[in-house]
Scaffold this motif. Structure first.
Motif, PDB file in Angstrom:
ATOM      1  N   MET A   1      28.351  68.003  35.772  1.00 23.17           N
ATOM      2  CA  MET A   1      28.098  66.726  36.449  1.00 23.17           C
ATOM      3  C   MET A   1      29.312  65.821  36.222  1.00 23.17           C
ATOM      4  SD  MET A   1      24.810  64.305  35.868  1.00 23.17           S
ATOM      5  CE  MET A   1      23.854  65.787  35.607  1.00 23.17           C
ATOM      6  N   ALA A   2      30.068  65.587  37.243  1.00 27.85           N
ATOM      7  CA  ALA A   2      31.343  64.895  37.112  1.00 27.85           C
ATOM      8  C   ALA A   2      31.157  63.452  36.667  1.00 27.85           C
ATOM      9  CB  ALA A   2      32.094  64.944  38.442  1.00 27.85           C
ATOM     10  N   ASP A   3      31.977  63.053  35.705  1.00 26.95           N
ATOM     11  CA  ASP A   3      32.100  61.643  35.336  1.00 26.95           C
ATOM     12  C   ASP A   3      30.771  61.020  34.908  1.00 26.95           C
ATOM     13  OD1 ASP A   3      33.162  58.578  36.945  1.00 26.95           O
ATOM     14  OD2 ASP A   3      33.508  59.280  34.905  1.00 26.95           O
ATOM     15  N   ASN A   4      29.893  61.813  34.293  1.00 30.03           N
ATOM     16  CA  ASN A   4      28.657  61.287  33.733  1.00 30.03           C
ATOM     17  C   ASN A   4      27.843  60.484  34.750  1.00 30.03           C
ATOM     18  OD1 ASN A   4      26.682  60.711  31.833  1.00 30.03           O
ATOM     19  ND2 ASN A   4      27.724  58.883  31.091  1.00 30.03           N
ATOM     20  N   ALA A   5      27.625  61.052  35.922  1.00 24.35           N
ATOM     21  CA  ALA A   5      26.890  60.341  36.969  1.00 24.35           C
ATOM     22  C   ALA A   5      25.450  60.049  36.545  1.00 24.35           C
ATOM     23  CB  ALA A   5      26.904  61.161  38.262  1.00 24.35           C
ATOM     24  N   LEU A   6      24.825  60.971  35.828  1.00 24.94           N
ATOM     25  CA  LEU A   6      23.449  60.746  35.382  1.00 24.94           C
ATOM     26  C   LEU A   6      23.369  59.548  34.442  1.00 24.94           C
ATOM     27  CD1 LEU A   6      20.461  61.561  35.056  1.00 24.94           C
ATOM     28  CD2 LEU A   6      21.189  63.081  33.198  1.00 24.94           C
ATOM     29  N   GLY A   7      24.253  59.515  33.451  1.00 25.68           N
ATOM     30  CA  GLY A   7      24.240  58.407  32.495  1.00 25.68           C
ATOM     31  C   GLY A   7      24.501  57.068  33.159  1.00 25.68           C
ATOM     32  N   ARG A   8      25.432  57.035  34.108  1.00 26.60           N
ATOM     33  CA  ARG A   8      25.724  55.789  34.809  1.00 26.60           C
ATOM     34  C   ARG A   8      24.522  55.313  35.614  1.00 26.60           C
ATOM     35  NH1 ARG A   8      29.916  58.244  37.189  1.00 26.60           N
ATOM     36  NH2 ARG A   8      29.247  57.419  39.192  1.00 26.60           N
ATOM     37  N   PHE A   9      23.835  56.246  36.250  1.00 22.35           N
ATOM     38  CA  PHE A   9      22.676  55.884  37.061  1.00 22.35           C
ATOM     39  C   PHE A   9      21.552  55.335  36.178  1.00 22.35           C
ATOM     40  CE2 PHE A   9      18.671  57.212  39.264  1.00 22.35           C
ATOM     41  CZ  PHE A   9      18.774  56.336  40.333  1.00 22.35           C
ATOM     42  N   LEU A  10      21.277  55.994  35.065  1.00 22.66           N
ATOM     43  CA  LEU A  10      20.221  55.520  34.167  1.00 22.66           C
ATOM     44  C   LEU A  10      20.545  54.131  33.625  1.00 22.66           C
ATOM     45  CD1 LEU A  10      19.396  58.765  32.146  1.00 22.66           C
ATOM     46  CD2 LEU A  10      17.968  57.657  33.882  1.00 22.66           C
ATOM     47  N   ARG A  11      21.789  53.927  33.244  1.00 19.20           N
ATOM     48  CA  ARG A  11      22.162  52.617  32.706  1.00 19.20           C
ATOM     49  C   ARG A  11      22.055  51.536  33.787  1.00 19.20           C
ATOM     50  NH1 ARG A  11      27.521  50.902  29.170  1.00 19.20           N
ATOM     51  NH2 ARG A  11      27.028  48.667  29.083  1.00 19.20           N
ATOM     52  N   ALA A  12      22.495  51.863  35.002  1.00 21.45           N
ATOM     53  CA  ALA A  12      22.425  50.883  36.090  1.00 21.45           C
ATOM     54  C   ALA A  12      20.984  50.508  36.397  1.00 21.45           C
ATOM     55  CB  ALA A  12      23.114  51.437  37.337  1.00 21.45           C
ATOM     56  N   ARG A  13      20.091  51.499  36.399  1.00 16.26           N
ATOM     57  CA  ARG A  13      18.682  51.201  36.656  1.00 16.26           C
ATOM     58  C   ARG A  13      18.086  50.386  35.514  1.00 16.26           C
ATOM     59  NH1 ARG A  13      16.224  49.950  39.106  1.00 16.26           N
ATOM     60  NH2 ARG A  13      14.244  51.044  39.197  1.00 16.26           N
ATOM     61  N   ARG A  14      18.468  50.703  34.284  1.00 15.27           N
ATOM     62  CA  ARG A  14      17.963  49.930  33.134  1.00 15.27           C
ATOM     63  C   ARG A  14      18.397  48.473  33.241  1.00 15.27           C
ATOM     64  NH1 ARG A  14      20.357  48.618  28.336  1.00 15.27           N
ATOM     65  NH2 ARG A  14      22.038  50.158  28.540  1.00 15.27           N
ATOM     66  N   GLU A  15      19.655  48.251  33.572  1.00  9.44           N
ATOM     67  CA  GLU A  15      20.171  46.886  33.637  1.00  9.44           C
ATOM     68  C   GLU A  15      19.633  46.129  34.846  1.00  9.44           C
ATOM     69  OE1 GLU A  15      24.401  47.341  33.478  1.00  9.44           O
ATOM     70  OE2 GLU A  15      24.411  47.655  31.299  1.00  9.44           O
ATOM     71  N   ALA A  16      19.108  46.863  35.835  1.00  3.58           N
ATOM     72  CA  ALA A  16      18.541  46.211  37.024  1.00  3.58           C
ATOM     73  C   ALA A  16      17.027  45.985  36.899  1.00  3.58           C
ATOM     74  CB  ALA A  16      18.827  47.054  38.265  1.00  3.58           C
ATOM     75  N   THR A  17      16.439  46.438  35.791  1.00  2.00           N
ATOM     76  CA  THR A  17      14.988  46.320  35.603  1.00  2.00           C
ATOM     77  C   THR A  17      14.657  45.009  34.890  1.00  2.00           C
ATOM     78  OG1 THR A  17      14.745  48.725  35.482  1.00  2.00           O
ATOM     79  CG2 THR A  17      12.950  47.393  34.574  1.00  2.00           C
TER      80      THR A  17
END
Length: 241
Positions: A1-17
């Protein structure tokens, strides 16, 4: 998974909650890691590893819990699964072609609807009557379709059908069918508890014959197991008047 796309998505959703009411002013937006970890039932350390990309292989249960905790939409759940799938290097082998005589049998069964299914529910072939009545559109897996919004509108007896098809998938996965296990992982994320509650509770094999309602039609079905490799089966649906 290039460039930690999963981690970025989880963090973005956390910060948007939106955080719980009454938690005061914050230096960063959204939920703190500890708050999300508590909601999802995982440790803060593990969530940190996921967001930083040092662990890129979470279980379906963990991902489903995170999706629930972050109140992800259906589209976001699908995206979450695709991020995991994008990181996989294993491509499934294409199924062998079906015998021409078997395809001729499907056509000869009209006006009954008929299809050939793999243990995981992939529709390898079907006749025109099945295409006309199935409601599946472009979907090519009967179990995945069952846990889609379209299926709930198509099946008046959706709850019973969903129970039986989750049980069929569980039986196939328990017997070592890799495609069934992969699909169960996918649906645990994309459909969440709607699927996992039925999959985990499956305690018996689904019926080989019975009735199902598809739209306005009441259908009697029979299951015919094919000889040879693959454990494929033919499903035949007759209209009951």
């Amino acid at each position: 998974m290039a460039d930690n796309a999963l981690g970025r998505f989880l963090r973005a959703r956390r910060e948007a909650t939106t955080p719980p009411a009454g938690t005061g002013r914050r230096r960063t937006p959204g939920l703190r890691r500890g708050e999300l970890a508590d909601r999802a039932g995982i440790s803060v350390e593990y969530l940190t590893r996921l967001e930083r990309g040092t662990d890129r292989s979470p279980s379906g249960q963990v991902l489903a819990s995170l999706a629930d905790a972050l109140a992800m939409t259906a589209d976001e759940r699908v995206h979450l699964y695709r991020l995991i799938k994008a990181g996989s290097t294993c491509a499934p082998a294409p199924p062998p072609p079906l015998r021409p005589t078997l395809l001729a049998v499907l056509d000869s069964l009209s006006p009954a609807a008929a299809c050939v299914l793999t243990p995981s529910g992939d529709v390898l072939a079907c006749n025109e009557a099945f295409r006309a009545i199935s409601g599946m559109g472009e979907e090519r897996n009967l179990v995945r379709f069952t846990f889609s919004p379209e299926a709930k509108a198509h099946y008046p007896d959706w709850d019973r059908i969903a129970h039986d098809r989750a049980a069929a998938l569980r039986a196939a996965a328990d017997l070592g069918d890799h495609a069934a296990a992969v699909l169960a992982f996918e649906l645990s994320i994309t459909a969440g508890a709607t699927f996992t509650d039925r999959y985990d509770a499956a305690a018996a094999l689904p019926p080989a014959t019975g009735t199902e309602r598809w739209g306005p039609a009441l259908l009697v079905f029979e299951t015919l197991h094919l000889p040879g490799e693959g454990e494929h089966r033919v499903m035949v649906y007759f209209s009951q008047h």
